[in-house]
Every structure is written in C-alpha cells, then in structure tokens.
Design an enzyme around this catalytic site. Structure first.
Site, PDB file in Angstrom:
ATOM      1  N   GLU A  86       0.840  -1.196   0.000  1.00 35.38           N
ATOM      2  CA  GLU A  86       0.000   0.000   0.000  1.00 35.38           C
ATOM      3  C   GLU A  86       0.872   1.242   0.000  1.00 35.38           C
ATOM      4  O   GLU A  86       1.947   1.245   0.617  1.00 35.38           O
ATOM      5  CB  GLU A  86      -0.861   0.043   1.284  1.00 35.38           C
ATOM      6  N   ARG A 133     -16.107  -6.864  16.367  1.00 39.57           N
ATOM      7  CA  ARG A 133     -16.383  -7.050  17.787  1.00 39.57           C
ATOM      8  C   ARG A 133     -16.880  -5.735  18.380  1.00 39.57           C
ATOM      9  O   ARG A 133     -16.848  -4.697  17.728  1.00 39.57           O
ATOM     10  CB  ARG A 133     -15.084  -7.430  18.507  1.00 39.57           C
TER      11      ARG A 133
HETATM   12  C1  MV4 Z   1      -1.307   2.556   7.300  1.00 42.51           C
HETATM   13  C2  MV4 Z   1      -0.641   3.757   7.642  1.00 42.51           C
HETATM   14  C3  MV4 Z   1      -0.252   4.574   6.620  1.00 42.51           C
HETATM   15  N1  MV4 Z   1      -0.477   4.213   5.332  1.00 42.51           N
HETATM   16  N2  MV4 Z   1      -1.515   2.253   6.019  1.00 42.51           N
HETATM   17  C4  MV4 Z   1      -1.501   0.778  11.699  1.00 42.51           C
HETATM   18  C5  MV4 Z   1      -2.504  -0.129  12.279  1.00 42.51           C
HETATM   19  C6  MV4 Z   1      -3.162  -0.815  11.153  1.00 42.51           C
HETATM   20  N3  MV4 Z   1      -4.567  -0.948  11.394  1.00 42.51           N
HETATM   21  C7  MV4 Z   1      -2.869   0.033   9.972  1.00 42.51           C
HETATM   22  N4  MV4 Z   1      -1.928   1.024  10.388  1.00 42.51           N
HETATM   23  C8  MV4 Z   1      -1.494   1.969   9.534  1.00 42.51           C
HETATM   24  N5  MV4 Z   1      -1.725   1.702   8.233  1.00 42.51           N
HETATM   25  C9  MV4 Z   1      -1.110   3.064   5.067  1.00 42.51           C
HETATM   26  N6  MV4 Z   1      -1.290   2.716   3.785  1.00 42.51           N
HETATM   27  C10 MV4 Z   1      -0.427   4.051   8.972  1.00 42.51           C
HETATM   28  C11 MV4 Z   1      -0.841   3.153   9.933  1.00 42.51           C
HETATM   29  C12 MV4 Z   1      -0.552   3.536  11.264  1.00 42.51           C
HETATM   30  C13 MV4 Z   1      -1.555   3.829  12.169  1.00 42.51           C
HETATM   31  C14 MV4 Z   1      -2.895   3.698  11.843  1.00 42.51           C
HETATM   32  C15 MV4 Z   1      -3.877   3.984  12.731  1.00 42.51           C
HETATM   33  C16 MV4 Z   1      -3.519   4.435  13.993  1.00 42.51           C
HETATM   34  C17 MV4 Z   1      -2.217   4.558  14.364  1.00 42.51           C
HETATM   35  C18 MV4 Z   1      -1.210   4.255  13.463  1.00 42.51           C
HETATM   36  C19 MV4 Z   1       0.113   4.384  13.843  1.00 42.51           C
HETATM   37  C20 MV4 Z   1       1.077   4.080  12.959  1.00 42.51           C
HETATM   38  C21 MV4 Z   1       0.761   3.648  11.666  1.00 42.51           C
END
Ligand code: MV4
Length: 489
Positions: free
Chosen positions: A199, A291
């Site tokens: 991604e 959930r």
């Molecule tokens: C991401 C992202 C940036 N770009 N995907 C972290 C948890 C998981 N559910 C997905 N996450 C992320 N995915 C893309 N393409 C950044 C995160 C992420 C994040 C997301 C939600 C809350 C906190 C976070 C902390 C670091 C990275």
C-alpha cells in the site's frame, strides 16, 4: 434469551453483564484462578472456573466454555473484545452447539480477519482504498515494479495482520526486496500465513473509525465516528466522539462507506470500520473490527444508545428500532484508558496491588472498570485498569470534566497513565484538534511530561499564593505517585 455467558474478564465482562441484568437476563461469568475474586465473578449469577491464569489455559478454551454453557442452560454467549471475540471457528462452534453467538456471523469474521479478503469484498462498493495491490504479492521483481509505480514510501502489510502487527515501511526502491522478504517471514511465523500486500504509505494520517449496527433483516446504520488518533505503539490512549475535523459532508460520506463495508459481508450486530484520513481529508478503508470495541462508550454517550443492548436485541432476532434519520450526535465524549503503566518511565508495566482505589464521580463522568481497592492487577492480561469517560455539551466541557476526573481519581500502588492523559488533554495540539497518529511520537517524552508539571506550578505561582500552595506539591508528587492532590485529603 434468558441466560448469557460472558466469555471474558475485567471491565468488559462486567459492562456486558450490567446490561444483561438490566434487560432481565441472568448471567454466567467465566474466570481463571487469577480472577477468582474479581468483580465480574461476584456480579454474575453463576460463575465457572476455567483453569490456571494464562489465557491459553483459561479464557481461550473455547470448547470448554461451550461445554460449561450447555451444562448451565445458557442460550447466548457474548465474547467481549480480545480473547475469542474474533475467532470465526469459535463463533461457528457456539452456533453449532445451539447457543446464540452474540456477534456477527462466522463468515463475516473470517473475511474481515483477512485484509486482502476484506479489500476484495468491498471492491465493488463505494469504499475508497489506499492505492496498492489487490492480491498477495508473490513475485519479488514484479512486486518491486508495482511499488516503484506507486511511489515511495510504501508499506508492506501482512494480510492476516491488523492493529499494526506485520507492517513494514519501505522508503527506497533499493530496500524493497529485503523488506518484502522480512515481511513474508514475519507474517509466516506470526500468523501462519505469509500473504502480504503493498500500500502507498499515508503520512501523518488520522485514525477515524465508524461504528455500525446491523440487524438480520438488511437494515444497517452507522453511529458516527470515533477519533482514535492518540495512540502509542498501536495502543489507543485517548478516544473521542465526534472527531474535531469531520465536516457534516465528510461524516455522511464516511458513514455511507462504512455501511457499505458492512453490507459487503452481510454483517449483523455491532462492528467498527476503520479509516485513515489524510491531511487533505481524503479517507481510506483500512479494516473492519468484528467485535464490540474498547472505546464503544464514547459512541454510547453521544447517541444515547446502549451498544450491548443493541447487540443482544439483534442476536435475539429483533429489528433495529430506528433508522439512520432517527440518529444524531448529541454533545461530546472523551475516553482515557487508564493503564497500570508508568507515564514517567516509557510506559513500563506497573502491576501490583491497588492499595488505594477511589473513582471520580459527577455528572458526565463514567468509569468502566473491573477492579476494587485491595485487588492485585494480574500480570497475565491486558494492564488496563479502567476507562475514564466524560461527557459534555461541547468538546471543551468534556475536556474540563476529564481533567477534573483525573484529579479526583485516587490510585495508589501501581503507576498509571493518568498523568499522561492529563498531558494530552492540556497539550495545544490536542486542544486545537490539530493532531494525527504521530501525536505521542511528536510531543511526548518523560521529560516533557515533567516539564508540563513545573510550568503549571510556575503559572500558579504567578496566579497567587493560595493557588500556588495547592499546586506546589504536584511538582514533586509525580515521582512518588501520579495523583498529586491525594496526599492532602
Ligand atoms: C497505514 C498507515 C499509513 N499508510 N496504512 C496501523 C494499524 C493498522 N490498522 C494500519 N496502520 C497503519 N496503516 C497506510 N497505507 C499508517 C498506519 C498507522 C496507524 C494507523 C492507525 C492508527 C495509528 C497508526 C500508527 C502508525 C501507523
């Protein structure tokens, strides 16, 4: 439904049972040897010991739980969060035993448990996805070409991952193949499934999730958003509803997308659709949690609904009693997770005995917990002591109540994240609403936390001798215990 077994412990077990009792449904607790005297056990009408403290020998014993449930004539099992809550095989076995699983159908759980299957399910709907691959990448050279095409930085994510597990950031094309190898081997060892996908990396995103609710007759509504951007290491610390950045239009569009995500898997019950929101207010579907979530209370506060009651109603075959047009946001709610961790020492676990435990009280203050004074906090489970929830007609009012509640919360024994919560709520970035998932990384250090205390004492000194007298002991208090005013009462 006359008797519900709650296959969980702590605050969520207690919270589910309180609603069941209010609905005239009797309750069965399960517990490990470490939780023999826990409030959720005392509160329940009946209780079953599952085994020794480790989860694998107690709360994760699905078959044993079902066997005991059958023996006690239970007709519904609520899984809470964590443990067996997103285990499709467990949900399936519960249903096969003739007991109602209070949650979505096993198929929905299974699809959403795979990030790739989830993306595939929503692809024909109006649900924006982060640019990336639709399928698991297998060919390294081919995958690198795709990554080059998307542009760096990119993320390699495990399909079976979630909540931040199994993600790798690749910043340069040269690093791609090495990082891909690592991601695949990590995914294989952690999840037994080496499928990974690519991604585009969304920089400085907000984490905003939409609560949805669906019945068995094709009715699906959303209950607006929760802002969960204040996290550390994928552990949420402060949540709120509504989000300070959503416009009415964006809320409508994200809500509609969330409903479509749910409908793409014929979802029933309560669920949460997670989105990333970038700095241009573009939003992207990340994953769906099948959930009841830890932070569900903020949604309850702003909608006036009891989500556990709604789950039970749906599970016993009732239609939703309201439609989307009947729902609106009223006021503002905040939740602070109070962990037994040391805010001053990089959140080191700080379990032990709750020597003093006095909850804050007041209008608009809610505490969801599973502890009493004098109890030990077991080392075997999540170290969350409580969820401190406040409600006000505005964000500022909810925030003021939270700060007062933090002051009033008296915890002696373990160190807690109460001082950290106070730091967040007093931070300009939080107050202005201009923050993202990097809040903790950007603004927090134990030193800054200490500084924030002394700044406050200085301000108080300027404000006058009386106020200074009340605040000065807060300067030294944090090293000894987190709740400064405590010693004086
Ligand atoms: C991401 C992202 C940036 N770009 N995907 C972290 C948890 C998981 N559910 C997905 N996450 C992320 N995915 C893309 N393409 C950044 C995160 C992420 C994040 C997301 C939600 C809350 C906190 C976070 C902390 C670091 C990275």
């Amino acid at each position: 439904m006359k008797k519900i077994l709650v296959a969980n412990r702590g605050e969520i077990a207690l919270r589910v049972m309180k609603t069941a009792k209010r609905m005239g449904i009797s309750t069965v607790a399960v517990y490990s040897e470490a939780d023999r005297n826990a409030p959720h056990v005392k509160f329940a009408d009946e209780a079953i010991c599952l085994g020794p403290p480790p989860s694998a020998q107690s709360y994760l014993l699905g078959e044993k739980i079902i066997k005991e449930a059958l023996r006690l004539g239970v007709d519904g099992i609520h899984p809470g969060y964590g443990f067996l809550s997103e285990n499709a095989d467990f949900a399936e076995k519960v249903s096969a035993s003739g007991i109602t699983f209070i949650g979505p159908r096993p198929d929905s759980v299974r699809i959403m448990g795979s990030k790739l299957a989830a993306k595939d399910a929503v692809k024909d709907f109006d649900v924006p996805l982060v640019p990336g691959t639709e399928e698991a990448v297998t060919d390294k050279v081919e995958a690198r070409k795709i990554a080059d095409g998307i542009g760096y930085p990119i993320l390699v994510k495990a399909s079976a991952g979630g909540g931040g597990k199994g993600m790798r950031l690749v910043e340069r094309s040269e690093d791609f193949e090495e990082q891909l190898d690592r991601a695949v081997s990590e995914a294989t060892s952690s999840f037994g499934d080496g499928s990974v996908f690519i991604e585009k990396f969304v920089t400085n995103p907000r984490h905003i999730e939409i609560q949805i609710l669906a019945d068995n007759y094709g009715n699906t509504v959303h209950l607006f958003e929760r802002e969960c951007s204040v996290q550390r290491r994928h552990q949420k610390v402060v949540e709120e509803a509504p989000s300070a950045i959503l416009t009415e239009d964006l809320r409508k569009r994200m809500g509609a997308s969330a409903v479509q995500v749910a409908q793409s898997v014929n979802y029933t019950g309560a669920g949460t659709v997670e989105f990333l929101v970038d700095d241009h207010l573009n939003y992207y579907f990340l994953e769906m949690n099948t959930r009841l979530q830890v932070e569900h209370p903020v949604t309850e506060m702003i909608t006036g609904l009891d989500l556990v009651e709604q789950q039970i109603r749906v599970a016993r075959g009732e239609k939703l009693a309201f439609s989307q047009e009947d729902l609106s946001i009223c006021g503002h709610a905040l939740e602070l997770r109070v962990y037994a961790e040391d805010s001053y020492d990089n959140f080191m676990p700080s379990t032990g005995n709750l020597e003093v435990y006095i909850r804050p009280e007041g209008e608009g203050v809610r505490v969801d917990d599973g502890f009493e004074e004098g109890m030990d906090i077991p080392v075997y489970y999540d170290p969350m002591i409580a969820k401190l929830i406040t409600y006000g007609s505005t964000r500022a009012e909810a925030s003021e109540k939270m700060l007062q509640a933090i002051e009033d919360y008296k915890i002696k024994g373990p160190q807690t994240t109460l001082p950290f919560g106070r730091f967040v709520l007093k931070h300009d970035a939080f107050i202005s609403g201009k923050f993202d998932t990097n809040f903790v990384k950007k603004y927090y250090s134990p030193e800054k936390l200490r500084e924030s205390w002394s700044e406050e004492a200085n301000a108080a000194a300027l404000a006058g001798a009386f106020v200074f007298d009340k605040l000065s002991d807060k300067l030294s208090a944090p090293q000894v215990e987190e709740n400064a005013a405590w010693g004086k009462r």
